[in-house]
Every structure is written in C-alpha cells, then in structure tokens.
Design an enzyme around this catalytic site. Structure first.
Site, PDB file in Angstrom:
ATOM      1  N   CYS A 241      31.537  73.904  78.436  1.00 43.74           N
ATOM      2  CA  CYS A 241      32.746  74.491  77.838  1.00 43.74           C
ATOM      3  C   CYS A 241      33.757  73.407  77.477  1.00 43.74           C
ATOM      4  O   CYS A 241      34.283  73.380  76.367  1.00 43.74           O
ATOM      5  CB  CYS A 241      33.371  75.502  78.817  1.00 43.74           C
ATOM      6  SG  CYS A 241      32.369  76.985  79.062  1.00 43.74           S
TER       7      CYS A 241
ATOM      8  N   GLU B   9      42.451  77.766  76.703  1.00 49.59           N
ATOM      9  CA  GLU B   9      42.467  76.396  77.205  1.00 49.59           C
ATOM     10  C   GLU B   9      43.374  75.518  76.353  1.00 49.59           C
ATOM     11  O   GLU B   9      43.362  75.609  75.129  1.00 49.59           O
ATOM     12  CB  GLU B   9      41.054  75.815  77.219  1.00 49.59           C
ATOM     13  CG  GLU B   9      40.076  76.546  78.126  1.00 49.59           C
ATOM     14  CD  GLU B   9      40.425  76.414  79.602  1.00 49.59           C
ATOM     15  OE1 GLU B   9      41.205  75.509  79.954  1.00 49.59           O
ATOM     16  OE2 GLU B   9      39.900  77.220  80.406  1.00 49.59           O
TER      17      GLU B   9
ATOM     18  N   ARG C  96      25.907  59.530  80.995  1.00 51.95           N
ATOM     19  CA  ARG C  96      24.550  59.881  80.586  1.00 51.95           C
ATOM     20  C   ARG C  96      24.311  61.310  81.044  1.00 51.95           C
ATOM     21  O   ARG C  96      24.123  61.577  82.216  1.00 51.95           O
ATOM     22  CB  ARG C  96      23.526  58.913  81.167  1.00 51.95           C
ATOM     23  CG  ARG C  96      23.758  57.468  80.749  1.00 51.95           C
ATOM     24  CD  ARG C  96      22.630  56.559  81.214  1.00 51.95           C
ATOM     25  NE  ARG C  96      21.423  56.789  80.422  1.00 51.95           N
ATOM     26  CZ  ARG C  96      20.221  56.966  80.951  1.00 51.95           C
ATOM     27  NH1 ARG C  96      20.066  57.006  82.254  1.00 51.95           N
ATOM     28  NH2 ARG C  96      19.166  57.137  80.172  1.00 51.95           N
TER      29      ARG C  96
ATOM     30  N   HIS D 130      38.251  80.911  78.104  1.00 50.84           N
ATOM     31  CA  HIS D 130      37.325  81.258  79.182  1.00 50.84           C
ATOM     32  C   HIS D 130      37.504  82.719  79.564  1.00 50.84           C
ATOM     33  O   HIS D 130      38.635  83.233  79.555  1.00 50.84           O
ATOM     34  CB  HIS D 130      37.587  80.387  80.419  1.00 50.84           C
ATOM     35  CG  HIS D 130      36.762  79.146  80.463  1.00 50.84           C
ATOM     36  ND1 HIS D 130      37.301  77.880  80.521  1.00 50.84           N
ATOM     37  CD2 HIS D 130      35.413  78.983  80.481  1.00 50.84           C
ATOM     38  CE1 HIS D 130      36.321  76.985  80.553  1.00 50.84           C
ATOM     39  NE2 HIS D 130      35.165  77.631  80.544  1.00 50.84           N
TER      40      HIS D 130
END
Length: 213
Positions: free
Chosen positions: A141, A78, A88, A165
C-alpha cells in the site's frame, strides 16, 4: 473528470480483499464524472506496472488507490507515501528478491496532492468513521502511494493521486475476535463520499487533524 480507482486483490491468506469488493460497488459515474475501476496485484512493482499500463491507455485526472488495513476502525485517507523501495524486496510469489525493477531514485517521500482533509471530513459527514492517516505502512500500500507520487513527478504531471485504507469486513474477523470490521456497503459509501469531495474541489480545507499517538 475521469477518475481511476484501484483495489488490491486478496493477500496474506485471505480469500477476499474488502478494498477490491468495495471498489466494485462504486458507481461508474458520479455527477457525470467517469469512474473506472481496476484490480491490481498485491505485489511490489507489478501493482505499479498495472497502473502505468492503464495510464498509458487512457488519460485520467485522478488515480485513487484503495487497500486493506486490518486492525483499523475507520476509512483512513493517507497523507504520504515514503520511499522504502531502495531495499531488495521479494516479489511476494516466493521468487528471489528483485532490485533492478523497483524505482527508488525519487524523493524520500511523496505527499498525496488530493484534498485529504476534505475527503476525511466528507466520509464522516456520510456517517462513516474516518481518520486522516500519516502512515501508509511499509507494505505494498505504501509502495503504490509512493510510486503514484513518483509517476506524477516524472511521467504524468497532470494527475492527482492518493490512497485510502479500509478495515476488515465482518467475515474476515470471525477468527480474529478483537479486530474491528465494517460492512462492504458502508466502506463503499465512504469511498463514494471521498470521490464526491475530490470532484467538488481540489483545494483542501484548513483544519487541524493531528494526533498525539
């Protein structure tokens, strides 16, 4: 060089997480460089705290996090983690959303400071499908990649950090007939190739790895 490799525990109803299982297969040492491995929870903030506790106990040069991306065909280093921690966010255990412990005061995004193109090409050279990714998703992730960037910027300035990943493994797709998979052993071989690329040089190679979609 000391490298910390993290793997997420199973989530989303799965009994296994290929990221964690592949991390377990990695050697404890590569070319005299120490490779430590830990499991982290697939839970916002708790995943970060697990890593922080480890970084406070020992000094590492590199932190490489590994996570599952079901539906992807390749190992995908990535490039960037984005800040979506200003929302939230539920704690993934059925409790009320938490907003006081999620760190959202950093930059809009943090780019991995590992040689992600070199890593991608090294994985390919090892015979394992790989592709450079420009989106780490919007789940834990991405959260942990962003938080690693925040930690590097604010508490641990000397660490290199990144994320890869990995696809499903075959046993996960028996009830998902159109989803790609890869063996744990092949995934582990690709991860080891990426680690060797990190050890070889922290300078990235200058090639175009863009995509049209």
């Amino acid at each position: 060089m000391k490298i910390l490799v993290t793997g997420f525990d199973p989530f989303g109803g799965e009994e296994i997480n290929p990221a964690l299982e592949a991390v377990k297969l990695l050697p404890n040492e590569i070319e005299t460089h120490q490779i430590d491995k830990i499991e982290i929870p697939t839970v916002f903030n708790k995943s970060k705290e697990t890593i922080v506790n480890k970084l406070k106990q020992e000094q590492y040069d590199v932190v490489l996090a590994i996570g599952q991306a079901g539906g992807r065909f390749e190992l995908t280093p990535e490039r960037v983690g984005i800040n979506i921690d200003d929302a939230r966010i539920p704690d993934n255990e059925g409790n009320q959303p938490i907003d006081e412990v999620i760190q959202s005061s950093g930059d809009a995004a943090y780019f991995s400071n590992l040689p992600v193109k070199r890593m991608t090409e090294a994985i390919k050279s090892a015979g394992v499908p790989a592709r450079l990714s420009n989106t780490a998703g919007t789940f834990v992730c991405n959260h942990i990649l962003y938080q690693l960037g925040f930690l590097q910027a604010t508490q641990f300035p000397n660490i290199k950090f990144g994320f890869i990943h990995v696809p499903f493994i075959p046993q996960q797709v028996t009830d998902k007939p159109e989803k790609p998979s890869m063996s744990i052993q092949t995934i582990a071989e690709g991860l080891e190739a990426a680690l060797k690329a990190i050890i070889e040089s922290d300078e990235d190679i200058k090639i175009a790895l863009g995509e049209t979609h």
